[in-house]
Scaffold this active site. Sequence first.
Site, PDB file in Angstrom:
ATOM      1  N   ARG A 112       0.850  -1.193   0.000  1.00  0.00           N
ATOM      2  CA  ARG A 112       0.000   0.000   0.000  1.00  0.00           C
ATOM      3  C   ARG A 112       0.880   1.235   0.000  1.00  0.00           C
ATOM      4  O   ARG A 112       1.803   1.334   0.810  1.00  0.00           O
ATOM      5  CB  ARG A 112      -0.910   0.013   1.220  1.00  0.00           C
ATOM      6  N   GLU A 128       1.190   3.967   1.355  1.00  0.00           N
ATOM      7  CA  GLU A 128       0.750   4.749   2.519  1.00  0.00           C
ATOM      8  C   GLU A 128       1.519   6.060   2.558  1.00  0.00           C
ATOM      9  O   GLU A 128       2.734   6.070   2.663  1.00  0.00           O
ATOM     10  CB  GLU A 128       1.009   3.971   3.825  1.00  0.00           C
ATOM     11  N   ARG A 155       2.520   2.343  12.817  1.00  0.00           N
ATOM     12  CA  ARG A 155       1.801   1.098  12.556  1.00  0.00           C
ATOM     13  C   ARG A 155       1.504   0.844  11.073  1.00  0.00           C
ATOM     14  O   ARG A 155       0.765  -0.086  10.734  1.00  0.00           O
ATOM     15  CB  ARG A 155       0.524   1.041  13.390  1.00  0.00           C
ATOM     16  N   HIS A 156       2.041   1.705  10.199  1.00  0.00           N
ATOM     17  CA  HIS A 156       1.848   1.505   8.755  1.00  0.00           C
ATOM     18  C   HIS A 156       3.186   1.334   8.044  1.00  0.00           C
ATOM     19  O   HIS A 156       4.136   2.066   8.304  1.00  0.00           O
ATOM     20  CB  HIS A 156       1.158   2.713   8.116  1.00  0.00           C
ATOM     21  N   GLU A 176      -5.927  -0.987  15.299  1.00  0.00           N
ATOM     22  CA  GLU A 176      -6.692  -1.971  14.527  1.00  0.00           C
ATOM     23  C   GLU A 176      -5.781  -3.118  14.132  1.00  0.00           C
ATOM     24  O   GLU A 176      -4.737  -2.910  13.530  1.00  0.00           O
ATOM     25  CB  GLU A 176      -7.247  -1.292  13.262  1.00  0.00           C
ATOM     26  N   SER A 180      -9.526  -6.345   9.942  1.00  0.00           N
ATOM     27  CA  SER A 180     -10.842  -5.947   9.448  1.00  0.00           C
ATOM     28  C   SER A 180     -11.444  -7.150   8.754  1.00  0.00           C
ATOM     29  O   SER A 180     -10.731  -7.930   8.129  1.00  0.00           O
ATOM     30  CB  SER A 180     -10.733  -4.820   8.425  1.00  0.00           C
ATOM     31  N   ARG A 225       1.333  -6.055  13.147  1.00  0.00           N
ATOM     32  CA  ARG A 225       0.611  -5.404  14.256  1.00  0.00           C
ATOM     33  C   ARG A 225       0.340  -6.412  15.374  1.00  0.00           C
ATOM     34  O   ARG A 225       0.424  -6.074  16.554  1.00  0.00           O
ATOM     35  CB  ARG A 225      -0.696  -4.786  13.754  1.00  0.00           C
TER      36      ARG A 225
HETATM   37  P1  ATP Z   1      -5.663   1.325   8.988  1.00  0.00           P
HETATM   38  O1  ATP Z   1      -7.046   1.898   9.180  1.00  0.00           O
HETATM   39  O2  ATP Z   1      -4.973   1.011  10.266  1.00  0.00           O
HETATM   40  O3  ATP Z   1      -4.822   2.096   8.021  1.00  0.00           O
HETATM   41  P2  ATP Z   1      -6.926  -0.384   7.099  1.00  0.00           P
HETATM   42  O4  ATP Z   1      -8.323  -0.410   7.623  1.00  0.00           O
HETATM   43  O5  ATP Z   1      -6.625   0.501   5.955  1.00  0.00           O
HETATM   44  O6  ATP Z   1      -5.889  -0.087   8.300  1.00  0.00           O
HETATM   45  P3  ATP Z   1      -7.371  -3.027   6.135  1.00  0.00           P
HETATM   46  O7  ATP Z   1      -7.571  -2.769   4.689  1.00  0.00           O
HETATM   47  O8  ATP Z   1      -8.555  -3.227   6.975  1.00  0.00           O
HETATM   48  O9  ATP Z   1      -6.463  -1.861   6.736  1.00  0.00           O
HETATM   49  O10 ATP Z   1      -6.326  -4.237   6.254  1.00  0.00           O
HETATM   50  C1  ATP Z   1      -6.461  -5.307   7.176  1.00  0.00           C
HETATM   51  C2  ATP Z   1      -5.329  -5.285   8.219  1.00  0.00           C
HETATM   52  O11 ATP Z   1      -4.070  -5.237   7.571  1.00  0.00           O
HETATM   53  C3  ATP Z   1      -5.348  -4.057   9.113  1.00  0.00           C
HETATM   54  O12 ATP Z   1      -6.243  -4.221  10.180  1.00  0.00           O
HETATM   55  C4  ATP Z   1      -3.907  -4.002   9.563  1.00  0.00           C
HETATM   56  O13 ATP Z   1      -3.656  -4.921  10.627  1.00  0.00           O
HETATM   57  C5  ATP Z   1      -3.146  -4.493   8.351  1.00  0.00           C
HETATM   58  N1  ATP Z   1      -2.638  -3.352   7.579  1.00  0.00           N
HETATM   59  C6  ATP Z   1      -3.306  -2.609   6.684  1.00  0.00           C
HETATM   60  N2  ATP Z   1      -2.533  -1.656   6.149  1.00  0.00           N
HETATM   61  C7  ATP Z   1      -1.320  -1.808   6.719  1.00  0.00           C
HETATM   62  C8  ATP Z   1      -0.067  -1.129   6.571  1.00  0.00           C
HETATM   63  N3  ATP Z   1       0.081  -0.139   5.721  1.00  0.00           N
HETATM   64  N4  ATP Z   1       0.973  -1.545   7.325  1.00  0.00           N
HETATM   65  C9  ATP Z   1       0.835  -2.570   8.188  1.00  0.00           C
HETATM   66  N5  ATP Z   1      -0.310  -3.255   8.364  1.00  0.00           N
HETATM   67  C10 ATP Z   1      -1.387  -2.887   7.640  1.00  0.00           C
HETATM   68 MG    MG Z   2      -9.480  -1.905   8.282  1.00  0.00          MG
END
Ligand code: ATP
Ligand code: MG
Length: 439
Positions: free
Chosen positions: A221, A223, A229-230, A362, A365, A413
Site C-alpha cells: 500500500r 501509505e 503502525r503503517h 486496529e 478488518s 501489528r
Molecule cells: P488502517 O485503518 O490502520 O490504516 P486499514 O483499515 O486501511 O488499516 P485493512 O484494509 O482493513 O487496513 O487491512 C487489514 C489489516 O491489515 C489491518 O487491520 C492491519 O492490521 C493491516 N494493515 C493494513 N494496512 C497496513 C499497513 N500499511 N501496514 C501494516 N499493516 C497494515
Molecule cells: Mg481496516
Amino acid sequence: MVLDKMGDMRRTHYAADIGPELEGQEVTVFGWVHEIRDLGGLRFLILQDRTGKLQITIHRHKVVKEVVEKAETLQKQYSIGIKGTVKKMGKAPGGAEIVPNEMRIFSVSQQPLPLDITGRTKAEIDVRLDARVLDLRREENQAIFRVQHAALQAIRSYLSEKGVMEVFTPRIIVSATEGGAALFPVAYFNREAFLAQSPQLYKEQLILDFEQVFEIGPFFRAEESHTRRHLSEFISVDLEKAFANAEDVMNVLEELIHHVCKYVKENCKRELELLGHEIVVPEVPFKRLTYAQVLEELEENKIHLNWGEDIPTPAYRILGKLHPYYYFITDWPTKAKAFYIKPKDDNPELSEGFDLMWKWVELSSGGARIHDKELLMKRLSEQGLSTESFKTHLQTFDYGMPPHAGWGLGLARFVMVLTGVKNIREVVLFPRDQVRLTP
Ligand code: ATP
Ligand code: MG
C-alpha cells in the site's frame, strides 16, 4: 590477515547446549565474537550463535600458543570456530565455559562497527535500520522474530486443523481491491498493472472451490502517512470461509488469537524474558461494541463524531484507554466500509463489517461479503468504482457464489502486541516506508 578454512571442522554443540554436565568433554562450537574482556593473562571471549551466548576462557599460559596469538587479533563480530574442553564455571552463561585447544578465524569485521552489537550504547532506529543485519544480532531483536516464527507456526497449524487450506493468490493485479488505499503501479510488459493491496477478490473466488482458505503473504500500500503502525509492504494473514456470516469468522479470529497467545507464551519463554514482556492470554469471546456504542462512548468523552464518519486516531486513543484489551467493533455504517462488505439483511444502512482492535490499534478488518451479483454491482457504482474493471471478478458470481465471510489480520501489528514493541519497523526485518527503500 590469512583466514582459516572451515575444512573438516563441524559443530558438535550450540551455545545453549553447553552446561556443567558436559564437564571435561571436547566440543566444537561456531559463532561470532560478541564481546572481548582482557584481564592481562586472562582473556574472555563471549561467543554468540543462534541459540545464545557462551564464554571461552583463554589463560595465556594454559592454552596452546597458536590459540593465544589468534585470540589477540580478534575483534567483535569476527566469525570463528572453536574446539575445546568444557569446564564448570558458575559465573559463565549456562554455568560452564570452554577452554580452547584450537581456534579458526573464518571472517573478520570492519572496525569500528556502525553499531554497538551489545546494545549498551543505544542508537536511533534509523541508524539501526541502516545496518539492519548487524542490528539483528542483538538477542532482543532475534527474540522478536522467533516470536513471529512461533506465531506463524501456531496460525498455520490451528487453521489447517480446522480444515482451512493455505493458498497463494497473485501479487500482480489489474484493479484495486481496497478503495481507500493507494496502489503501487507496475510496468507489466506493455500494460499497467499494480501490486496487490490484499487478496480480497481472489480469496472470495476461491471459496467456490475450496470453501475455506487462508493466505499468509506480503501486500503493498502506498501509505502516505508516516506512522508507527503503517508500512508500504506488510504481511497479511487472510481467511475466507463459505456458508459463514460475520459472527462465524469473528469466532475463528478470536479463537485463533487466543490459541496463538497461549502457544507463544508457552513456547517463547526465553524470548519474552529477553523482551521483558508478558503475554496475557485473552479469554474468549472478546468484547463486542457496535459502532453506535463507540460513538456514544466518545460523546461521553467529549469527542463528537457524525454518524457514518470514520473514527480518527485521537478518538481511537480514547477508546483504547476505555478498553485496554482485544475487542471487536461491529455494525459499521455500510457507506464507511469497502464495496464488498454485506449490508445487514434487516437494516442495510448498517453492515456486517467488523474490526478487531487491541487497545487503540486496529489488528484486523473483516465481515460478511456480498454474494449477490446485482447488489455487488450496485455497491461498486455507489462507491464510484467501474463495474467494467471488476469484470472477471463479477463473472465468478455467476457460478453459484455462496454466502461467505472472512478477515485480514496484519501480522506485524499482532507481533507488536505479542512482543510489546511499539514501532512496526522493529518487528519487520527490512521495513519499507515512504522514505525507506534500503537495506
Ligand atoms: P488502517 O485503518 O490502520 O490504516 P486499514 O483499515 O486501511 O488499516 P485493512 O484494509 O482493513 O487496513 O487491512 C487489514 C489489516 O491489515 C489491518 O487491520 C492491519 O492490521 C493491516 N494493515 C493494513 N494496512 C497496513 C499497513 N500499511 N501496514 C501494516 N499493516 C497494515
Ligand atoms: Mg481496516
